[in-house]
Design a protein around this motif. Structure first.
Motif, PDB file in Angstrom:
ATOM      1  N   GLU A 114       9.447  -3.433 -18.428  1.00 10.98           N
ATOM      2  CA  GLU A 114       8.313  -4.179 -17.907  1.00 10.98           C
ATOM      3  C   GLU A 114       7.883  -3.555 -16.574  1.00 10.98           C
ATOM      4  O   GLU A 114       8.712  -3.361 -15.687  1.00 10.98           O
ATOM      5  CB  GLU A 114       8.671  -5.651 -17.699  1.00 10.98           C
ATOM      6  CG  GLU A 114       9.001  -6.376 -18.989  1.00 10.98           C
ATOM      7  CD  GLU A 114       9.308  -7.846 -18.763  1.00 10.98           C
ATOM      8  OE1 GLU A 114       9.099  -8.344 -17.633  1.00 10.98           O
ATOM      9  OE2 GLU A 114       9.761  -8.501 -19.725  1.00 10.98           O
ATOM     10  N   ILE A 115       6.599  -3.254 -16.450  1.00  8.93           N
ATOM     11  CA  ILE A 115       6.090  -2.608 -15.239  1.00  8.93           C
ATOM     12  C   ILE A 115       5.036  -3.516 -14.631  1.00  8.93           C
ATOM     13  O   ILE A 115       4.036  -3.854 -15.260  1.00  8.93           O
ATOM     14  CB  ILE A 115       5.503  -1.224 -15.553  1.00  8.93           C
ATOM     15  CG1 ILE A 115       6.588  -0.354 -16.225  1.00  8.93           C
ATOM     16  CG2 ILE A 115       4.994  -0.561 -14.282  1.00  8.93           C
ATOM     17  CD1 ILE A 115       6.097   0.971 -16.722  1.00  8.93           C
ATOM     18  N   SER A 116       5.305  -3.928 -13.379  1.00 10.78           N
ATOM     19  CA  SER A 116       4.421  -4.890 -12.722  1.00 10.78           C
ATOM     20  C   SER A 116       4.130  -4.463 -11.298  1.00 10.78           C
ATOM     21  O   SER A 116       4.769  -3.555 -10.755  1.00 10.78           O
ATOM     22  CB  SER A 116       5.045  -6.287 -12.738  1.00 10.78           C
ATOM     23  OG  SER A 116       6.262  -6.297 -12.013  1.00 10.78           O
ATOM     24  N   LEU A 117       3.147  -5.126 -10.701  1.00 13.15           N
ATOM     25  CA  LEU A 117       2.758  -4.875  -9.321  1.00 13.15           C
ATOM     26  C   LEU A 117       2.824  -6.170  -8.526  1.00 13.15           C
ATOM     27  O   LEU A 117       2.500  -7.242  -9.050  1.00 13.15           O
ATOM     28  CB  LEU A 117       1.329  -4.339  -9.243  1.00 13.15           C
ATOM     29  CG  LEU A 117       1.011  -3.000  -9.885  1.00 13.15           C
ATOM     30  CD1 LEU A 117      -0.490  -2.738  -9.800  1.00 13.15           C
ATOM     31  CD2 LEU A 117       1.784  -1.879  -9.219  1.00 13.15           C
ATOM     32  N   ALA A 118       3.218  -6.063  -7.267  1.00 13.20           N
ATOM     33  CA  ALA A 118       3.056  -7.161  -6.314  1.00 13.20           C
ATOM     34  C   ALA A 118       1.788  -6.861  -5.522  1.00 13.20           C
ATOM     35  O   ALA A 118       1.649  -5.781  -4.946  1.00 13.20           O
ATOM     36  CB  ALA A 118       4.257  -7.245  -5.385  1.00 13.20           C
ATOM     37  N   THR A 119       0.849  -7.792  -5.519  1.00 15.68           N
ATOM     38  CA  THR A 119      -0.466  -7.538  -4.935  1.00 15.68           C
ATOM     39  C   THR A 119      -0.825  -8.624  -3.926  1.00 15.68           C
ATOM     40  O   THR A 119      -0.325  -9.744  -4.000  1.00 15.68           O
ATOM     41  CB  THR A 119      -1.537  -7.466  -6.036  1.00 15.68           C
ATOM     42  OG1 THR A 119      -1.438  -8.636  -6.872  1.00 15.68           O
ATOM     43  CG2 THR A 119      -1.346  -6.227  -6.906  1.00 15.68           C
ATOM     44  N   PRO A 120      -1.701  -8.313  -2.958  1.00 10.40           N
ATOM     45  CA  PRO A 120      -1.952  -9.242  -1.852  1.00 10.40           C
ATOM     46  C   PRO A 120      -2.774 -10.455  -2.257  1.00 10.40           C
ATOM     47  O   PRO A 120      -3.577 -10.398  -3.196  1.00 10.40           O
ATOM     48  CB  PRO A 120      -2.716  -8.377  -0.844  1.00 10.40           C
ATOM     49  CG  PRO A 120      -3.395  -7.339  -1.683  1.00 10.40           C
ATOM     50  CD  PRO A 120      -2.439  -7.048  -2.800  1.00 10.40           C
ATOM     51  N   ALA A 121      -2.585 -11.538  -1.536  1.00 11.16           N
ATOM     52  CA  ALA A 121      -3.332 -12.768  -1.804  1.00 11.16           C
ATOM     53  C   ALA A 121      -4.827 -12.557  -1.604  1.00 11.16           C
ATOM     54  O   ALA A 121      -5.655 -13.116  -2.327  1.00 11.16           O
ATOM     55  CB  ALA A 121      -2.831 -13.894  -0.904  1.00 11.16           C
ATOM     56  N   VAL A 122      -5.176 -11.765  -0.622  1.00 13.16           N
ATOM     57  CA  VAL A 122      -6.578 -11.424  -0.352  1.00 13.16           C
ATOM     58  C   VAL A 122      -6.665  -9.901  -0.283  1.00 13.16           C
ATOM     59  O   VAL A 122      -5.837  -9.256   0.364  1.00 13.16           O
ATOM     60  CB  VAL A 122      -7.064 -12.045   0.977  1.00 13.16           C
ATOM     61  CG1 VAL A 122      -8.511 -11.652   1.258  1.00 13.16           C
ATOM     62  CG2 VAL A 122      -6.922 -13.567   0.939  1.00 13.16           C
ATOM     63  N   ASN A 123      -7.656  -9.342  -0.949  1.00 12.33           N
ATOM     64  CA  ASN A 123      -7.815  -7.882  -0.985  1.00 12.33           C
ATOM     65  C   ASN A 123      -8.461  -7.420   0.322  1.00 12.33           C
ATOM     66  O   ASN A 123      -9.578  -6.893   0.346  1.00 12.33           O
ATOM     67  CB  ASN A 123      -8.666  -7.492  -2.200  1.00 12.33           C
ATOM     68  CG  ASN A 123      -8.606  -6.011  -2.520  1.00 12.33           C
ATOM     69  OD1 ASN A 123      -7.890  -5.236  -1.886  1.00 12.33           O
ATOM     70  ND2 ASN A 123      -9.378  -5.604  -3.511  1.00 12.33           N
TER      71      ASN A 123
END
Length: 232
Positions: free
Chosen positions: A125-134
């Protein structure tokens, strides 16, 4: 061993934190015990998957990695090796403060990572942690969601340790920026399929020195994070 006290009936995954990227080579500076931890076999015995989190923090560090394909392939191969050696179930890339100049390169890196890892470990499984606001416009969230298995919106730090006023770390609504707005305007509006979006929620808040006890009082110094049981 803290992991022996987890309620595994409430878990599907544990993301092990973390392999810290060495941006000089694409290797790592530390594994933080991934190579020796007992949590992987312990979790697997209880039907819970364990993924390896890969961290790279800061605009300059992300630029250094994302502009060099040799370093990227070294990192990808390092991740494959670490997953194989410990029977890991996948990887979560937690690259924070990706600048707008690296938006396209981030997409290219994710394509390489998915292609390279799944060629060897098709079930990973390949995932990203991404910011609440870009904030930086460094994230092409819709495209990235199409490449990865899922993305995890880090729905916290709307107010942070250096905020000038006290405020909620993860406001559901009621602030200029909040979780509902992030989901609708930063993620769904950018083409992220709801079925590929996970929401990360915090188990901490900040304790700031403030000028008074009124709501959203001005801070007089840096906030200190307090985890849930400490706050209770």
């Amino acid at each position: 061993m803290a992991y022996t006290f987890y309620d595994y009936s409430a878990l599907s995954h544990i993301a092990y934190f973390s392999l810290e990227v060495d941006t000089a080579t694409g290797g790592y500076t530390t594994l933080r015990g991934w190579d020796t931890t007992g949590v992987i076999s312990y979790a697997h015995a209880r039907g819970v998957k364990v993924t390896l989190t890969v961290t790279n923090f800061g605009s300059a560090r992300n630029t250094e990695l994302l502009t060099d394909t040799v370093k990227q392939w070294n990192l990808i191969n390092t991740v494959i090796s670490q997953l194989q050696s410990r029977n890991g179930d996948g990887v979560n890339f937690d690259f924070e403060s990706v600048p707008a100049t690296q938006k396209a390169n981030m997409v290219s890196f994710c394509r390489r990572a998915v292609k390279g890892i799944k060629a060897v470990l098709p079930e990973a499984e390949i995932s990203l942690a991404t910011p609440a606001v870009n904030w930086s416009d460094g994230w092409d969230l819709g495209t990235l969601a199409g490449i990865c298995d899922y993305i995890i919106m880090m729905g916290y730090n709307y107010y942070w340790s250096g905020s000038s006023t006290a405020g909620p770390v993860a406001p559901v609504s009621g602030e200029t920026y909040n979780i509902v707005k992030s989901i609708n305007e930063d993620y769904l509006a950018d083409g992220v399929p709801p079925g590929k979006l996970l929401l990360g929620v915090p188990w901490y808040g900040y304790d700031w020195p403030v000028t008074s006890n009124i709501r959203k009082a001005a801070t007089t110094g840096t906030g200190t994070s307090r985890i849930y049981n400490t706050a209770l």
